[in-house]
Design a protein around this motif. Structure first.
Motif, PDB file in Angstrom:
ATOM      1  N   ASN A   1      -3.962  12.504   6.671  1.00 43.46           N
ATOM      2  CA  ASN A   1      -4.674  11.360   6.926  1.00 43.46           C
ATOM      3  C   ASN A   1      -3.627  10.005   6.555  1.00 43.46           C
ATOM      4  OD1 ASN A   1      -7.750  11.990   6.953  1.00 43.46           O
ATOM      5  ND2 ASN A   1      -7.000  12.990   5.208  1.00 43.46           N
ATOM      6  N   GLU A   2      -3.817   9.085   7.408  1.00 45.34           N
ATOM      7  CA  GLU A   2      -3.194   8.079   7.251  1.00 45.34           C
ATOM      8  C   GLU A   2      -4.065   6.974   6.425  1.00 45.34           C
ATOM      9  OE1 GLU A   2      -2.230   6.311  11.122  1.00 45.34           O
ATOM     10  OE2 GLU A   2      -0.980   8.224  11.141  1.00 45.34           O
ATOM     11  N   SER A   3      -3.525   5.673   5.862  1.00 44.96           N
ATOM     12  CA  SER A   3      -4.420   5.196   4.986  1.00 44.96           C
ATOM     13  C   SER A   3      -5.599   4.560   5.650  1.00 44.96           C
ATOM     14  CB  SER A   3      -3.512   4.219   3.904  1.00 44.96           C
ATOM     15  OG  SER A   3      -3.125   3.137   4.956  1.00 44.96           O
ATOM     16  N   HIS A   4      -6.424   4.004   4.977  1.00 42.38           N
ATOM     17  CA  HIS A   4      -7.507   3.386   5.378  1.00 42.38           C
ATOM     18  C   HIS A   4      -7.334   2.067   5.941  1.00 42.38           C
ATOM     19  CE1 HIS A   4     -11.884   3.405   5.559  1.00 42.38           C
ATOM     20  NE2 HIS A   4     -12.034   4.445   4.976  1.00 42.38           N
ATOM     21  N   PRO A   5      -7.375   1.870   7.210  1.00 44.83           N
ATOM     22  CA  PRO A   5      -7.063   0.625   7.816  1.00 44.83           C
ATOM     23  C   PRO A   5      -7.740  -0.597   7.394  1.00 44.83           C
ATOM     24  CG  PRO A   5      -8.019   1.630   9.354  1.00 44.83           C
ATOM     25  CD  PRO A   5      -8.129   2.551   8.108  1.00 44.83           C
ATOM     26  N   LEU A   6      -8.932  -0.464   6.957  1.00 41.29           N
ATOM     27  CA  LEU A   6      -9.909  -1.736   7.214  1.00 41.29           C
ATOM     28  C   LEU A   6      -9.727  -2.849   5.876  1.00 41.29           C
ATOM     29  CD1 LEU A   6     -12.464  -2.592   8.579  1.00 41.29           C
ATOM     30  CD2 LEU A   6     -13.881  -1.669   6.546  1.00 41.29           C
ATOM     31  N   LEU A   7      -9.603  -2.307   4.883  1.00 42.54           N
ATOM     32  CA  LEU A   7      -9.357  -3.317   3.647  1.00 42.54           C
ATOM     33  C   LEU A   7      -8.280  -3.998   3.812  1.00 42.54           C
ATOM     34  CD1 LEU A   7     -10.210  -1.642   0.362  1.00 42.54           C
ATOM     35  CD2 LEU A   7     -10.231  -3.896   0.674  1.00 42.54           C
ATOM     36  N   LEU A   8      -7.141  -3.594   4.285  1.00 38.55           N
ATOM     37  CA  LEU A   8      -5.854  -4.144   4.441  1.00 38.55           C
ATOM     38  C   LEU A   8      -6.146  -5.080   5.808  1.00 38.55           C
ATOM     39  CD1 LEU A   8      -4.097  -0.730   3.505  1.00 38.55           C
ATOM     40  CD2 LEU A   8      -4.391  -2.987   2.213  1.00 38.55           C
ATOM     41  N   GLN A   9      -6.435  -4.559   6.694  1.00 39.70           N
ATOM     42  CA  GLN A   9      -6.809  -5.581   7.967  1.00 39.70           C
ATOM     43  C   GLN A   9      -7.527  -6.860   7.446  1.00 39.70           C
ATOM     44  OE1 GLN A   9      -9.572  -4.196  11.030  1.00 39.70           O
ATOM     45  NE2 GLN A   9      -8.173  -2.860  11.896  1.00 39.70           N
ATOM     46  N   THR A  10      -8.314  -6.439   6.633  1.00 34.90           N
ATOM     47  CA  THR A  10      -9.163  -7.982   6.286  1.00 34.90           C
ATOM     48  C   THR A  10      -8.517  -8.602   5.024  1.00 34.90           C
ATOM     49  OG1 THR A  10     -10.686  -6.423   5.170  1.00 34.90           O
ATOM     50  CG2 THR A  10     -11.327  -7.094   7.329  1.00 34.90           C
ATOM     51  N   ASN A  11      -7.537  -8.024   4.310  1.00 35.61           N
ATOM     52  CA  ASN A  11      -6.951  -8.756   3.419  1.00 35.61           C
ATOM     53  C   ASN A  11      -5.618  -8.569   3.236  1.00 35.61           C
ATOM     54  OD1 ASN A  11      -9.452  -9.296   1.346  1.00 35.61           O
ATOM     55  ND2 ASN A  11      -9.500  -7.003   1.890  1.00 35.61           N
ATOM     56  N   PRO A  12      -4.930  -9.564   4.321  1.00 36.86           N
ATOM     57  CA  PRO A  12      -3.410  -9.399   4.871  1.00 36.86           C
ATOM     58  C   PRO A  12      -2.691  -9.667   3.440  1.00 36.86           C
ATOM     59  CG  PRO A  12      -4.402 -11.233   5.740  1.00 36.86           C
ATOM     60  CD  PRO A  12      -5.692 -10.444   5.162  1.00 36.86           C
ATOM     61  N   GLU A  13      -3.144 -10.536   2.219  1.00 36.53           N
ATOM     62  CA  GLU A  13      -2.394 -10.789   1.426  1.00 36.53           C
ATOM     63  C   GLU A  13      -1.775  -9.651   0.378  1.00 36.53           C
ATOM     64  OE1 GLU A  13      -5.826 -11.559   1.640  1.00 36.53           O
ATOM     65  OE2 GLU A  13      -6.019 -13.333  -0.291  1.00 36.53           O
ATOM     66  N   ILE A  14      -2.283  -8.340   0.674  1.00 34.19           N
ATOM     67  CA  ILE A  14      -1.933  -7.131  -0.227  1.00 34.19           C
ATOM     68  C   ILE A  14      -0.774  -6.568   0.601  1.00 34.19           C
ATOM     69  CG2 ILE A  14      -2.812  -4.819  -1.043  1.00 34.19           C
ATOM     70  CD1 ILE A  14      -5.384  -5.834  -1.346  1.00 34.19           C
ATOM     71  N   ALA A  15       0.405  -6.257  -0.215  1.00 31.19           N
ATOM     72  CA  ALA A  15       1.573  -5.913   0.292  1.00 31.19           C
ATOM     73  C   ALA A  15       1.377  -4.325   0.486  1.00 31.19           C
ATOM     74  CB  ALA A  15       2.751  -6.115  -0.503  1.00 31.19           C
ATOM     75  N   VAL A  16       1.706  -3.817   1.735  1.00 30.61           N
ATOM     76  CA  VAL A  16       1.792  -2.159   1.961  1.00 30.61           C
ATOM     77  C   VAL A  16       2.983  -1.994   2.372  1.00 30.61           C
ATOM     78  CG1 VAL A  16      -0.822  -2.130   2.417  1.00 30.61           C
ATOM     79  CG2 VAL A  16       0.852  -2.490   4.473  1.00 30.61           C
ATOM     80  N   ASP A  17       3.299  -0.571   2.153  1.00 31.97           N
ATOM     81  CA  ASP A  17       4.534   0.091   2.766  1.00 31.97           C
ATOM     82  C   ASP A  17       4.454   0.464   4.314  1.00 31.97           C
ATOM     83  OD1 ASP A  17       3.494   2.431   3.047  1.00 31.97           O
ATOM     84  OD2 ASP A  17       4.336   3.236   1.119  1.00 31.97           O
ATOM     85  N   ARG A  18       5.313   1.018   5.033  1.00 32.10           N
ATOM     86  CA  ARG A  18       5.378   1.356   6.339  1.00 32.10           C
ATOM     87  C   ARG A  18       4.300   2.195   6.776  1.00 32.10           C
ATOM     88  NH1 ARG A  18       9.064   5.441   7.607  1.00 32.10           N
ATOM     89  NH2 ARG A  18       9.852   6.112   5.930  1.00 32.10           N
ATOM     90  N   HIS A  19       3.848   3.150   5.855  1.00 29.99           N
ATOM     91  CA  HIS A  19       2.867   3.901   6.106  1.00 29.99           C
ATOM     92  C   HIS A  19       1.534   3.412   5.800  1.00 29.99           C
ATOM     93  CE1 HIS A  19       5.787   7.147   6.305  1.00 29.99           C
ATOM     94  NE2 HIS A  19       6.061   6.864   4.964  1.00 29.99           N
ATOM     95  N   GLY A  20       1.279   2.122   5.270  1.00 34.01           N
ATOM     96  CA  GLY A  20       0.035   1.458   5.006  1.00 34.01           C
ATOM     97  C   GLY A  20      -0.503   1.718   3.734  1.00 34.01           C
ATOM     98  N   HIS A  21       0.360   2.289   2.772  1.00 32.53           N
ATOM     99  CA  HIS A  21      -0.163   2.430   1.643  1.00 32.53           C
ATOM    100  C   HIS A  21       0.131   1.272   0.560  1.00 32.53           C
ATOM    101  CE1 HIS A  21       1.141   6.773   2.462  1.00 32.53           C
ATOM    102  NE2 HIS A  21      -0.109   6.723   2.831  1.00 32.53           N
ATOM    103  N   ILE A  22      -0.728   0.975  -0.171  1.00 31.26           N
ATOM    104  CA  ILE A  22      -0.658  -0.205  -0.884  1.00 31.26           C
ATOM    105  C   ILE A  22       0.494  -0.122  -2.147  1.00 31.26           C
ATOM    106  CG2 ILE A  22      -1.810  -1.528  -2.804  1.00 31.26           C
ATOM    107  CD1 ILE A  22      -4.429  -1.217  -1.413  1.00 31.26           C
TER     108      ILE A  22
END
Ligand SMILES: Cc1cc2nc3c(=O)[nH]c(=O)nc-3n(C[C@H](O)[C@H](O)[C@H](O)COP(=O)(O)OP(=O)(O)OC[C@H]3O[C@@H](n4cnc5c(N)ncnc54)[C@H](O)[C@@H]3O)c2cc1C
Ligand SMILES: Cc1cc2nc3c(=O)[nH]c(=O)nc-3n(C[C@H](O)[C@H](O)[C@H](O)COP(=O)(O)OP(=O)(O)OC[C@H]3O[C@@H](n4cnc5c(N)ncnc54)[C@H](O)[C@@H]3O)c2cc1C
Ligand code: SF4
Ligand code: SF4
Ligand code: FES
Lengths: 290, 478
Positions: free
Chosen positions: B410-431
């Motif tokens: 799986n890749e990481s869940h996109p939704l929370l991050l889509q809607t909260n851009p202020e949370i930094a994630v790595d290039r795999h989308g992990h927080i």
């Protein structure tokens, strides 16, 4: 638990229910949907568009057609009864802006999810033309609401029992040929209708938005059951959609994927349909009829 | 009796044969959803416990992600003090009945066990996981719900997003400190992967539900059907709803696909979809459940992890006659728990190692009718030290199957991050978090699969607890 505060039968197969769901009523925007599950134990999770919402009353309204087991069971619930689970609002909201002339095409039950978008388009200051189509007069819904909203309303039926005898694509094509041309078309209805609407506008290069109704499980991007091919890329309807550029959607694949469970569904549907008819006969009237 | 036991010499201990786990007969169990591994009897548990050498340096402890006092709890089992054994377990691990069942022990605690080393066979290590399960089950069958004491209300409120092992563990620790905890879960039932992914035959849902019941007794509120990001945003929770801190344990979402032709044919599923239909939506209870499952007789599962094993064994239980697991490397490299692989083999799952799917074939109605595979051989070791599989040119061959389940992660869940851009994630989308679990957003912490990528139950739990500790520190300081 979500109480059904009102229920109305709009036609033989179409029902409108309004349920308590305060958070969803507050957050929802046009184009978004919910996942409804009658109960947690054995019921299916089915996606339904939010047709309207009242943030003050804390209610959302859904309009649905009884096409199979789950929608029939939902139609059996009466005012005052409860739906156990409603998740939402899901999907990306419609991108609403002033572009000039907008044609909204609603086929069958598609008129319901189209309504909030048409509303938004009108509020944004667009000239709004609505085409409503149905197989027959009986199945036409939302006519009054749309008439109140639209600058122009065109009604068609397949059998000519009401309005003009035509498929929605005929008036759509005429509008595309006329001047001024529409700047944007929004088409919602059965996949086959959306496909042909997109084919109609393609030669004119008019932007055409469609809202896809794939099979869904979670509605949150976790299962991939809702995937469609858009412009050669796989997209998840529940998080990337439900709206896409109609000229890029692979409708043939989507329609085939929708039929994955056809045989199982057919059987369940027939059983439910018979049950419903039987109940109606026993009570001596069409329950909830207008 | 105990006296004589205590006097056992290491040599005598090493001579006790490893206790086999009683299990349902493979022919019978491939037709039912009941738990496969039945658990030790009391006598077996005591014998197995006596195999532990009670090493002074206890290397096993260091290779358990939550550092359970392993010799300590095993000694209590040997003496028949199961309640004490369980309190030792619970001091480090909130969910021993779950971890005892699903931890990949052969790469964790049991990998370094002195007994296994002395007998030169890691399979002969002390069965720490099975003993852990025994102690936890003993309480389930003999004890009341043991609700841990909760401190007086602190007046602070914490929102937890997601009810998988990370979220549940964080909730438990924060509730104990007297904070008011609310869990928000998108699905209609709490438990995360433990409910929708891992099947009943491996982890009975009643066990997870019991842990959740304990949490509720501790005052934790659980709100289901609530998708943070859509129903309400993180900002809403902090600013409108008065939560003082948030823990995100939203797990790994988005299933990966292979990107090969034919993947959108009818009859191709992600393992997430397949298992959710089967577990959460109870499609296995045919006639009762409204959610259908695709009827298939010959199923190919792509992948070699726990998810692939679960999907394959589930397909068998749902009526498939032949199930193939197609894996690019060899058995040695398979990331699945050894016990699951062994069970899958006993049940008749057919493993096709050193093969990989090239495309999926459909008929005129776009329904799956076959899968074209390539054969591989092992080449030079890559950066991770594993020998890299290389395809053998011209080795294409077709297998007849009518369904394909993709279980390649799986890749990481996109939704929370889509809607909260202020949370930094790595290039795999992990927080991205610091070592205390804190994210780049003020008052927001995270842990579990959303931080680690696909991990394990125990690691997710450990991260939940770590973040809970730092949230607690933050709350009392502010
Ligand atoms: C984002 C979204 C919004 C939707 N909004 C609405 C709405 O506002 N009102 C409404 O009536 N329906 C809507 N739908 C469709 C609705 O979800 C399905 O009609 C419903 O799931 C059918 O369930 P069932 O068990 O009654 O029928 P099933 O037994 O599942 O299906 C019966 C028949 O309908 C077809 N079918 C199955 N699923 C769908 C589907 N998703 N779309 C079209 N045909 C389908 C099947 O091929 C089958 O022939 C929406 C779907 C999506 C994805
Ligand atoms: C089939 C399968 C088998 C496995 N087998 C094993 C095994 O044998 N042993 C082992 O150790 N590990 C196993 N794992 C891995 C293990 O289950 C995971 O590492 C672990 O569950 C991760 O925990 P988590 O708390 O981070 O997230 P999850 O368990 O994924 O839970 C996250 C929860 O958050 C919810 N959520 C997500 N987004 C939102 C949102 N925006 N708002 C509200 N809620 C949200 C989700 O619905 C979900 O319930 C397996 C995984 C799978 C899929
Ligand atoms: S929690 Fe897992 S790794 Fe730790 S002792 Fe138990 S089974 Fe072993
Ligand atoms: S390493 Fe093995 S033998 Fe030694 S204490 Fe741990 S479990 Fe017992
Ligand atoms: S419905 Fe599961 S990913 Fe869209």
């Amino acid at each position: 638990m979500h109480k059904i505060v009102s229920k109305k039968r709009l036609s033989e197969e179409v029902f409108r229910i309004t349920v308590e769901a305060p958070y969803i009523a507050e957050a929802r925007k046009p184009g978004q949907f919910v996942i409804v599950q009658r109960n947690s134990d054995y019921a299916e999770r089915i996606p339904l568009t939010i047709a309207d919402a009242d943030p003050i009353e804390g209610t959302v309204t859904m309009i649905f057609q009884t096409v199979g087991k789950s929608t029939h069971k939902l139609a059996e619930l009466e005012e005052g009864e409860y739906i156990q689970n409603i998740l939402g609002p899901l999907g990306r909201p419609t991108h609403i802006e002033k572009v000039g002339r907008v044609v909204c095409v609603g086929g069958g039950i598609g008129a319901a999810p189209l309504y909030p978008i048409a509303q938004g388009m009108k509020q944004a200051g667009n000239h709004l033309i609505v085409i409503l189509g149905a197989r027959t007069k009986e199945l036409l819904i939302m006519e009054e609401e749309m008439r109140a909203l639209a600058d122009e309303l065109i009604v068609v039926t397949d059998d000519g029992s009401y309005g003009r005898k035509a498929l929605v694509t005929e008036p759509l094509k005429e509008l595309c040929q006329a001047f001024p041309r529409p700047d944007c078309v929004v088409a919602i209805g059965p996949p086959i209708m959306m496909k042909f609407c997109a084919e109609t506008t393609r030669p004119f290069g008019i932007k055409t938005i469609v809202s896809l109704n794939t099979i869904m499980i979670d509605g949150t991007g976790m299962c991939g059951g809702c995937r469609v091919s858009v412009g050669g890329e796989t997209k998840f309807v529940c998080v990337d959609g439900p709206e896409f550029d109609g000229h890029l959607v692979d409708f043939n694949n989507m329609m085939l994927r929708l039929s994955a469970y056809k045989e199982i569904e057919q059987k369940a549907h027939e059983e439910c349909h018979l049950e419903m008819q039987l109940k109606q006969m026993q009570s001596g009237k069409g329950k909830g009829n207008p | 009796m105990i006296e004589t036991r205590k006097k056992l010499t290491p040599k005598e201990r090493l001579a006790i044969p490893p206790q086999e786990m009683p299990a349902q007969d493979p022919i019978v169990r491939r037709q039912n959803m009941e738990e496969v591994a039945l658990g030790y009897t009391e006598e077996q548990a005591q014998l197995e416990a006596l195999r532990c050498l009670q090493c002074k340096n206890a290397p096993c402890v260091a290779s358990c992600p939550v550092r359970i006092d392993i010799p300590g709890f095993i000694a209590q089992i040997a003496e028949g003090n199961y309640k004490e054994a369980l309190s030792i377990l619970r001091a480090s691990n909130l969910f021993p009945a779950i971890c005892g069942r699903v931890c990949p022990q052969e790469v964790q605690c049991q990998s370094t066990c002195t007994v296994g080393r002395s007998l030169k066979d890691i399979e002969k290590a002390v069965s720490i996981g099975r003993l852990e399960r025994f102690a936890a089950d003993w309480e389930r069958f003999h004890g009341e719900l043991d609700v841990p004491p909760v401190k007086p209300p602190s007046g602070k409120r914490v929102a937890i997003i997601g009810s998988g092992p990370a979220g549940l563990a964080a909730a438990a620790d924060l509730a104990k400190e007297g904070h008011e905890v609310t869990i928000f879960e998108a699905f209609h039932k709490p438990g995360g992967v433990m409910i929708y992914g891992i099947p009943e035959f491996r982890l009975p849902k009643a066990i997870v539900q019991r842990e959740i019941e304990i949490l509720e007794k501790m005052g934790v509120k659980i709100i289901t059907n609530f998708l943070v990001g859509r129903t309400r945003t993180l900002r809403d929770l902090l600013e409108k709803d008065g939560f003082h801190a948030i823990f995100i344990g939203s797990g790994a979402g988005l299933p990966k696909f292979m990107g090969i032709p034919g993947e959108n044919l009818v009859g191709v599923f992600s393992a997430n979809e397949y298992l959710t239909r089967a577990n959460l939506m109870k499609a296995y209870e045919r006639g009762k459940a409204d959610t259908p499952i695709y009827p298939a007789k010959r199923v190919a599962v792509l992948g070699g992890g726990n998810v692939a094993m679960d999907a394959a064994r589930m397909a068998l239980r749902l009526g498939a006659e032949e199930v193939f697991v197609i894996y690019r490397r060899t058995e040695k490299e398979m990331p699945a728990r050894a016990e699951e692989v062994a069970h899958a083999k006993e049940e008749g799952i057919i493993f096709r190692f050193l093969e990989n799917a090239k495309r999926i074939l459909g008929d005129d109605k776009s329904r799956v009718v076959g899968i074209e595979c390539l054969s591989y051989e092992l080449g030079e070791p890559d950066a991770s030290g594993r020998r890299r599989p290389v395809e053998i040119p011209g080795s294409e061959h077709v297998m007849d199957v009518d369904s394909v389940i993709v279980a390649i992660g799986n890749e990481s869940h996109p939704l929370l991050l889509q809607t909260n851009p202020e949370i930094a994630v790595d290039r795999h989308g992990h927080i991205i978090t610091d070592e205390t679990g804190k994210t780049s957003m003020e008052r927001v912490y995270a842990g579990g699969d959303i931080v680690l990528g696909s991990a394990t139950v125990i690691l997710a739990m450990g991260q939940g607890r770590r973040a809970a500790a730092s949230i607690h520190r933050f709350l009392i300081e502010n």
